[in-house]
Design a protein around this motif. Structure first.
Motif, PDB file in Angstrom:
ATOM      1  N   UNK A 164     -16.252  -0.205  83.008  1.00 25.81           N
ATOM      2  CA  UNK A 164     -16.078  -0.866  81.724  1.00 25.81           C
ATOM      3  C   UNK A 164     -17.422  -0.815  81.000  1.00 25.81           C
ATOM      4  N   UNK A 165     -17.470  -1.315  79.769  1.00 25.43           N
ATOM      5  CA  UNK A 165     -18.742  -1.342  79.050  1.00 25.43           C
ATOM      6  C   UNK A 165     -19.767  -2.208  79.775  1.00 25.43           C
ATOM      7  N   UNK A 166     -19.263  -3.213  80.513  1.00 27.15           N
ATOM      8  CA  UNK A 166     -20.166  -4.101  81.249  1.00 27.15           C
ATOM      9  C   UNK A 166     -20.656  -3.482  82.547  1.00 27.15           C
ATOM     10  N   UNK A 167     -19.870  -2.574  83.149  1.00 29.12           N
ATOM     11  CA  UNK A 167     -20.242  -2.029  84.470  1.00 29.12           C
ATOM     12  C   UNK A 167     -20.728  -0.589  84.421  1.00 29.12           C
ATOM     13  N   UNK A 168     -20.689   0.059  83.252  1.00 29.74           N
ATOM     14  CA  UNK A 168     -21.031   1.486  83.205  1.00 29.74           C
ATOM     15  C   UNK A 168     -22.479   1.740  83.594  1.00 29.74           C
ATOM     16  N   UNK A 169     -23.417   0.867  83.166  1.00 26.58           N
ATOM     17  CA  UNK A 169     -24.823   1.068  83.533  1.00 26.58           C
ATOM     18  C   UNK A 169     -25.017   0.868  85.033  1.00 26.58           C
ATOM     19  N   UNK A 170     -24.397  -0.175  85.584  1.00 26.06           N
ATOM     20  CA  UNK A 170     -24.503  -0.408  87.028  1.00 26.06           C
ATOM     21  C   UNK A 170     -23.920   0.766  87.809  1.00 26.06           C
ATOM     22  N   UNK A 171     -22.712   1.185  87.438  1.00 25.40           N
ATOM     23  CA  UNK A 171     -22.059   2.270  88.169  1.00 25.40           C
ATOM     24  C   UNK A 171     -22.827   3.581  88.043  1.00 25.40           C
ATOM     25  N   UNK A 172     -23.399   3.846  86.855  1.00 23.48           N
ATOM     26  CA  UNK A 172     -24.203   5.064  86.671  1.00 23.48           C
ATOM     27  C   UNK A 172     -25.426   5.037  87.575  1.00 23.48           C
ATOM     28  N   UNK A 173     -26.089   3.874  87.647  1.00 24.20           N
ATOM     29  CA  UNK A 173     -27.281   3.756  88.492  1.00 24.20           C
ATOM     30  C   UNK A 173     -26.957   3.895  89.968  1.00 24.20           C
ATOM     31  N   UNK A 174     -25.867   3.250  90.404  1.00 28.01           N
ATOM     32  CA  UNK A 174     -25.470   3.324  91.816  1.00 28.01           C
ATOM     33  C   UNK A 174     -25.092   4.754  92.186  1.00 28.01           C
ATOM     34  N   UNK A 213     -25.837   9.027  81.242  1.00 29.41           N
ATOM     35  CA  UNK A 213     -24.515   8.649  81.752  1.00 29.41           C
ATOM     36  C   UNK A 213     -24.047   7.352  81.107  1.00 29.41           C
ATOM     37  N   UNK A 214     -24.958   6.393  81.007  1.00 30.03           N
ATOM     38  CA  UNK A 214     -24.611   5.078  80.478  1.00 30.03           C
ATOM     39  C   UNK A 214     -24.223   5.137  79.007  1.00 30.03           C
ATOM     40  N   UNK A 215     -25.007   5.848  78.183  1.00 29.91           N
ATOM     41  CA  UNK A 215     -24.716   5.874  76.756  1.00 29.91           C
ATOM     42  C   UNK A 215     -23.438   6.649  76.449  1.00 29.91           C
ATOM     43  N   UNK A 216     -23.176   7.720  77.197  1.00 23.84           N
ATOM     44  CA  UNK A 216     -21.947   8.482  76.972  1.00 23.84           C
ATOM     45  C   UNK A 216     -20.721   7.679  77.395  1.00 23.84           C
TER      46      UNK A 216
END
Length: 447
Positions: free
Chosen positions: A127-137, A353-356
């Motif tokens: 989701x918009x809230x988890x995309x940065x976390x998931x991209x980093x992981x 990854x996060x911005x896309x």
């Protein structure tokens, strides 16, 4: 653990094993092919040319990748791509110039579908809230691949000035087995949470291709394409050129060949640290903006480029050399630069990854296909000119495009942040306006 995050973890494990095999292979390819040529002069395969073919085909096939994914789905595309990586490594067990370049073309196609499928699948499980976390992981797990294969290669190559046939067969066989484990993991991927493969196929292959072209012409994607291009230049530099330079610099001592693997390990340390750090801080990154992370990555890269300029001879990428650099080549400084290259790369890629995923959640396959198209074009160009240009010119090119790519990324991030701020202000203004009536007010008065 929810199903979406479990899918991200399985995806990370699959890519970790597949790219343990491939990134190790890319890191040692030129060094190994030089040894094969010494044993068999009829073999004329070149590692830089092979990698250039991979990324050129990768670039061309990226435009068809969204159409392929619309037909077979993300999971099937990832599986097909993973198998091509195993095939590429298997061909090194039977050294042949034509087979090297043919398998390079095959893996170029596989790279297009696996990476476009990965970007879409990651977005559909975020989701918009988890995309940065998931991209980093995901990025941290992927870059663990830099450890295992390179640790193995470092020990196997220890004390060897020439990589003999028995050593080569051992390395290729182990890497092929590791790639097979990765294929097993991607076969375990479950349907994505937000959109199933069946629903995705309803868009049709022609519509998917059309959408990819449309998005590539937008202002945001035009700006981000500069960042994508730089990511490909620095990818090819740290994954193929820099390690070769270390192995060819005789001033680094008798264990210069061993530094090829050790460099890969420390690139991996930097990648994993960056991915883990920005994965843990994913929510804060989303809230405060992605631009500070990219600026940090840019500064880290500029420092590493300058240190490499001082520490490594200009002609090290073109063959073994005993020439001096501006400093006496130092092993410790060389390995520190490897770490900085990896950390800076993770800063750029996690935020891309996060911005896309954040800006284009409904067009994930198309935007990631365009990203990989630009990245692979620049990587192909970089590997091509790596056989012609000295190290110092290449570092200058990286510095220029790094500056432009950072500026263009920040412009997009700032524009999107300003747009969100205006939207929030507009909403607050409407809600606080006493003259504004709710949609139900007229109906209530009529009653």
């Amino acid at each position: 653990m929810d199903r979406a995050f479990l899918n991200v973890i399985l995806l990370g494990f699959g890519f970790m094993f597949v790219f343990t095999a491939f990134q190790t292979m890319g890191n040692i390819e030129q060094t190994v092919l030089d040894s094969i040529h010494k044993d068999d002069p009829s073999f004329t395969g070149n590692g830089y040319t092979s990698l250039s073919v991979i990324y050129a085909v990768f670039a061309l096939c990226n435009w068809s990748a969204p159409s392929i994914i619309s037909v077979i789905g993300e999971r099937a595309a990832i599986c097909v791509g993973a198998v091509t990586y195993g095939f590429f490594i298997a061909t090194f067990l039977f050294p042949s110039t034509w087979l090297l370049y043919a398998s390079s073309a095959v893996i170029g196609f596989g790279a297009a579908v696996i990476w476009t499928g990965q970007g879409s699948y990651l977005t559909l499980n975020s989701t918009k809230e988890t995309i940065s976390r998931n991209s980093g992981v995901f990025w941290a797990m992927l870059q663990c691949s830099m450890f295992f294969g390179n640790i193995f290669v470092t020990f196997v190559f220890q004390g060897k000035d020439h990589i003999d046939e028995d050593t080569r067969r051992l390395v290729f066989s182990v890497l092929l087995g590791v790639a097979a484990v990765g294929v097993v993991f991607v076969l375990l991927l479950r349907p994505s949470v937000r959109t199933t493969d069946t629903e995705k196929r309803e868009t049709g292959p022609l519509l998917a291709l059309k959408r990819a072209f449309q998005l590539s012409l937008t202002k945001n994607m035009a700006l981000l394409s500069v960042t994508f291009f730089y990511s490909g230049l620095e990818l090819s530099f740290f994954s193929g050129v820099y390690s070769t330079c270390l192995g060819a610099t005789k001033q680094l001592g008798d264990n210069a060949k061993q530094l090829v693997g050790l460099s890969g390990i420390f690139i991996g340390f930097g990648e994993v640290l960056g991915g883990a750090l920005f994965g843990l801080l994913g929510r804060r990154t989303t809230r405060l903006g992605r631009d500070p992370v990219v600026i940090i990555g840019f500064l880290v890269h500029i420092i590493s480029f300058f240190a490499i300029f001082l520490n490594i001879p200009n002609n090290a990428n073109l063959g073994e050399t005993s020439d001096d650099a501006y400093l006496v080549p130092n092993q410790y400084l060389a390995i520190i630069c490897s770490f900085l290259l990896g950390f800076g790369d993770s800063c750029f890629n996690t935020q891309i990854f996060s911005i896309l995923g954040g800006l284009y959640p409904e067009d994930s396959a198309a935007v990631f296909a365009f990203f990989k198209f630009m990245q692979s074009v620049s990587a192909a160009v970089s590997f091509f000119y790596s056989t012609l240009l000295g190290l110092y010119v290449q570092l200058g090119i990286l510095a220029v495009f790094g500056t432009l790519g950072t500026i263009s990324f920040c412009l997009v991030e700032w524009a999107e942040r300003h747009k969100k701020t205006d939207a929030v202000a507009s909403t607050n203004s409407e809600s606080s306006d006493p003259d504004s009536a709710s949609p139900r007010t007229p109906a209530l008065s009529q009653e």
